[in-house]
Design a protein around this motif. Sequence first.
Motif, PDB file in Angstrom:
ATOM      1  N   GLU A 175       0.828  -1.212   0.000  1.00  0.00           N
ATOM      2  CA  GLU A 175       0.000   0.000   0.000  1.00  0.00           C
ATOM      3  C   GLU A 175       0.858   1.257   0.000  1.00  0.00           C
ATOM      4  N   ILE A 176       1.917   1.252   0.795  1.00  0.00           N
ATOM      5  CA  ILE A 176       2.822   2.406   0.815  1.00  0.00           C
ATOM      6  C   ILE A 176       3.512   2.579  -0.527  1.00  0.00           C
ATOM      7  N   ASP A 177       3.971   1.475  -1.114  1.00  0.00           N
ATOM      8  CA  ASP A 177       4.652   1.542  -2.412  1.00  0.00           C
ATOM      9  C   ASP A 177       3.709   2.057  -3.498  1.00  0.00           C
ATOM     10  N   ASP A 178       2.478   1.592  -3.491  1.00  0.00           N
ATOM     11  CA  ASP A 178       1.505   2.053  -4.495  1.00  0.00           C
ATOM     12  C   ASP A 178       1.216   3.548  -4.319  1.00  0.00           C
ATOM     13  N   GLU A 179       1.080   3.971  -3.072  1.00  0.00           N
ATOM     14  CA  GLU A 179       0.803   5.387  -2.813  1.00  0.00           C
ATOM     15  C   GLU A 179       1.985   6.245  -3.243  1.00  0.00           C
ATOM     16  N   ASN A 180       3.187   5.780  -2.982  1.00  0.00           N
ATOM     17  CA  ASN A 180       4.375   6.549  -3.340  1.00  0.00           C
ATOM     18  C   ASN A 180       4.554   6.659  -4.845  1.00  0.00           C
ATOM     19  N   ARG A 181       4.157   5.625  -5.564  1.00  0.00           N
ATOM     20  CA  ARG A 181       4.274   5.686  -7.029  1.00  0.00           C
ATOM     21  C   ARG A 181       3.397   6.781  -7.617  1.00  0.00           C
ATOM     22  N   SER A 182       2.292   7.073  -6.966  1.00  0.00           N
ATOM     23  CA  SER A 182       1.376   8.096  -7.493  1.00  0.00           C
ATOM     24  C   SER A 182       1.687   9.489  -6.950  1.00  0.00           C
ATOM     25  N   THR A 183       2.282   9.575  -5.766  1.00  0.00           N
ATOM     26  CA  THR A 183       2.526  10.889  -5.157  1.00  0.00           C
ATOM     27  C   THR A 183       4.003  11.277  -5.137  1.00  0.00           C
ATOM     28  N   ASN A 184       4.877  10.292  -5.055  1.00  0.00           N
ATOM     29  CA  ASN A 184       6.329  10.526  -5.015  1.00  0.00           C
ATOM     30  C   ASN A 184       6.716  11.519  -3.914  1.00  0.00           C
ATOM     31  N   ASP A 185       6.106  11.383  -2.752  1.00  0.00           N
ATOM     32  CA  ASP A 185       6.411  12.283  -1.649  1.00  0.00           C
ATOM     33  C   ASP A 185       6.787  11.527  -0.373  1.00  0.00           C
ATOM     34  N   PHE A 186       7.169  10.267  -0.517  1.00  0.00           N
ATOM     35  CA  PHE A 186       7.663   9.512   0.623  1.00  0.00           C
ATOM     36  C   PHE A 186       9.180   9.611   0.660  1.00  0.00           C
ATOM     37  N   VAL A 187       9.730   9.322   1.824  1.00  0.00           N
ATOM     38  CA  VAL A 187      11.170   9.395   1.969  1.00  0.00           C
ATOM     39  C   VAL A 187      11.844   8.408   1.020  1.00  0.00           C
ATOM     40  N   THR A 188      12.958   8.808   0.465  1.00  0.00           N
ATOM     41  CA  THR A 188      13.720   7.925  -0.414  1.00  0.00           C
ATOM     42  C   THR A 188      15.020   7.511   0.246  1.00  0.00           C
ATOM     43  N   MET A 189      15.097   7.651   1.578  1.00  0.00           N
ATOM     44  CA  MET A 189      16.319   7.331   2.295  1.00  0.00           C
ATOM     45  C   MET A 189      16.337   5.855   2.681  1.00  0.00           C
ATOM     46  N   ALA A 190      17.450   5.443   3.267  1.00  0.00           N
ATOM     47  CA  ALA A 190      17.618   4.054   3.680  1.00  0.00           C
ATOM     48  C   ALA A 190      16.708   3.691   4.844  1.00  0.00           C
ATOM     49  N   LEU A 191      16.058   4.700   5.444  1.00  0.00           N
ATOM     50  CA  LEU A 191      15.187   4.442   6.580  1.00  0.00           C
ATOM     51  C   LEU A 191      14.118   3.407   6.235  1.00  0.00           C
ATOM     52  N   GLN A 192      13.615   3.440   5.013  1.00  0.00           N
ATOM     53  CA  GLN A 192      12.569   2.503   4.620  1.00  0.00           C
ATOM     54  C   GLN A 192      13.066   1.056   4.667  1.00  0.00           C
TER      55      GLN A 192
END
Length: 348
Positions: A175-192
């Motif tokens: 769900e997070i990955d799908d949401e990020n693909r449409s919004t591109n506003d999630f962190v892109t750091m190694a934290l994930q």
Amino acid sequence: MQIRDGLRRQAPSATGAMRSPMSAMMLAMFATMASFYVAGRLWQDAQNRVYLIKELDRRTGQGRSAISVDDTLKVVSCRQQGKRLASLEMELAAAKHEGFVGKYTSETNATHSRKKPLVVIGIMTSFGRKNYREAVRKSWLPTGSLLKKLEDEKGIVVRFIVGRSANRGDRFDREIDDENRSTNDFVTMALQDDHIESDEELPMKTKRYFANAAETFDAEFYAKVNDDIYINVDTLSAMLETHWDKPRVYIGCMKSGEVFSEATHKWYEPDWWKFGDGKSYFRHASGEMFVVSRAVAQFISINRSVLRTYAHDDVSVGSWMIGLAVKHVNEAKLCCSSWPSGAMCSAL
């Protein structure tokens, strides 16, 4: 007879006297000729050296002076300017080492120009809170090209911060990955990739956010905010610009308060005994939103493995500031719950 013998004895002396001037004259002539000879050889050698030097200059193209007097003065001036520039660069390096930063400006090199971010804002979110994220996007966080414009024009980088599910690749991760693909506003750091999402791990998550943000973005400030907080980014920018001259700064709605030792309490602190008989927290910023400068974020990044976390992330961050030469700024405009006059944040 005696007279004749006397004449005989005097005759050789007269002859010797005649021969002495002749010998001296010949010696003088010989010396003069030798002097002319030596002088001639020296002159010839000098002429040969001059010829060889001229021939060498002709063949190597160095027959004329490399620079004129004016050129020499220009070189001297350039060297003086170079020394001055080197001195300024050393002073700048020392200032940067102390954490000093200049105004928010565009940095340009030979290949591209870019703007150093003013502030990186990490919005703490978790699974099942998509409605909160949508409320943030509809209220103050632009999407799509407007999000990029916010970064380019105002130097404000905003990302939702979320970890991974304990069961990698399950429904929550998808769900997070799908949401990020449409919004591109999630962190892109190694934290994930290295943080398991859970409420109990929020202090660790906050520490990892600051550490990774400092390594990923060369910003002036780094802010942590909850996903139920509204931010006025223009007011925030104006406030941060008043703190350029504070290299190590910790800004927030400062508070203290009681340490709860009862395990059933909502704000239970397992390490309550560390806070003394009075059981009172030290001064720290409210966890709804607070900001640290670049030097502080870099300190967290470098020392992440030894920084102690407590039950709550705001207390944990406050504990890291103790013992450091950090300026605590009690900013009433970051008391989001009370919404004071001119506030830059409020609870949604």
